[in-house]
Design an enzyme around this catalytic site. Structure first.
Site, PDB file in Angstrom:
ATOM      1  N   LYS A   9       0.840  -1.200   0.000  1.00 30.08           N
ATOM      2  CA  LYS A   9       0.000   0.000   0.000  1.00 30.08           C
ATOM      3  C   LYS A   9       0.874   1.249   0.000  1.00 30.08           C
ATOM      4  O   LYS A   9       1.788   1.378   0.811  1.00 30.08           O
ATOM      5  CB  LYS A   9      -0.890   0.011   1.241  1.00 30.08           C
ATOM      6  N   SER A  25      -2.631   2.397 -17.638  1.00 33.69           N
ATOM      7  CA  SER A  25      -1.773   2.078 -16.508  1.00 33.69           C
ATOM      8  C   SER A  25      -1.552   3.251 -15.575  1.00 33.69           C
ATOM      9  O   SER A  25      -2.084   4.332 -15.756  1.00 33.69           O
ATOM     10  CB  SER A  25      -0.409   1.555 -16.969  1.00 33.69           C
ATOM     11  N   TYR A  58      -2.592  -1.414 -14.037  1.00 29.53           N
ATOM     12  CA  TYR A  58      -1.316  -2.078 -13.796  1.00 29.53           C
ATOM     13  C   TYR A  58      -0.203  -1.035 -13.754  1.00 29.53           C
ATOM     14  O   TYR A  58      -0.361   0.086 -14.229  1.00 29.53           O
ATOM     15  CB  TYR A  58      -1.029  -3.140 -14.863  1.00 29.53           C
TER      16      TYR A  58
END
Length: 114
Positions: A9, A25, A58
């Protein structure tokens, strides 16, 4: 039994760029990626604290030390430069392993490690 748990995180980083005309992305400063244990191509969930958006994309590796957090392609429509976001990734693991697992949580200041 396998369960999905928090792996990494980046908490409360600021969006530095939004590039609509890119294939997709999120570009993340490589220093931040290393600190959180993230890799290029990894699927991440983005949560925008300013507008409530949540979406997946991603990772693309950004310039080390740049502080870059750039949403690309369609994701660029879901944020504004300056928004505060949380970037998370998850991992599948055995239930017993998950009980012992410690996620890597990073709290950058001004998109830099302190």
């Amino acid at each position: 039994m396998m369960i999905e748990v928090l792996k990494s995180k980046l908490h409360c980083v600021q969006v530095t760029e939004a590039n609509l005309h890119y294939m997709g992305s999120i570009t993340i400063d490589e220093d931040l990626m290393d600190a959180a244990g993230l890799i290029a191509g990894e699927k991440v969930q983005i949560m925008d604290n300013d507008n409530g958006e949540r979406f997946e994309t991603y990772i693309i590796k950004g310039e080390r030390g740049s502080g870059c957090i750039c949403l690309n392609g369609a994701a660029a429509r879901k944020v504004q430069v300056g928004d505060t976001i949380i970037i998370v990734s998850y991992a599948l693991m055995d239930f017993e392993e998950a009980k012992q697992f410690q996620p890597r949580v990073v709290f950058p200041q001004n998109n830099k490690l302190v």
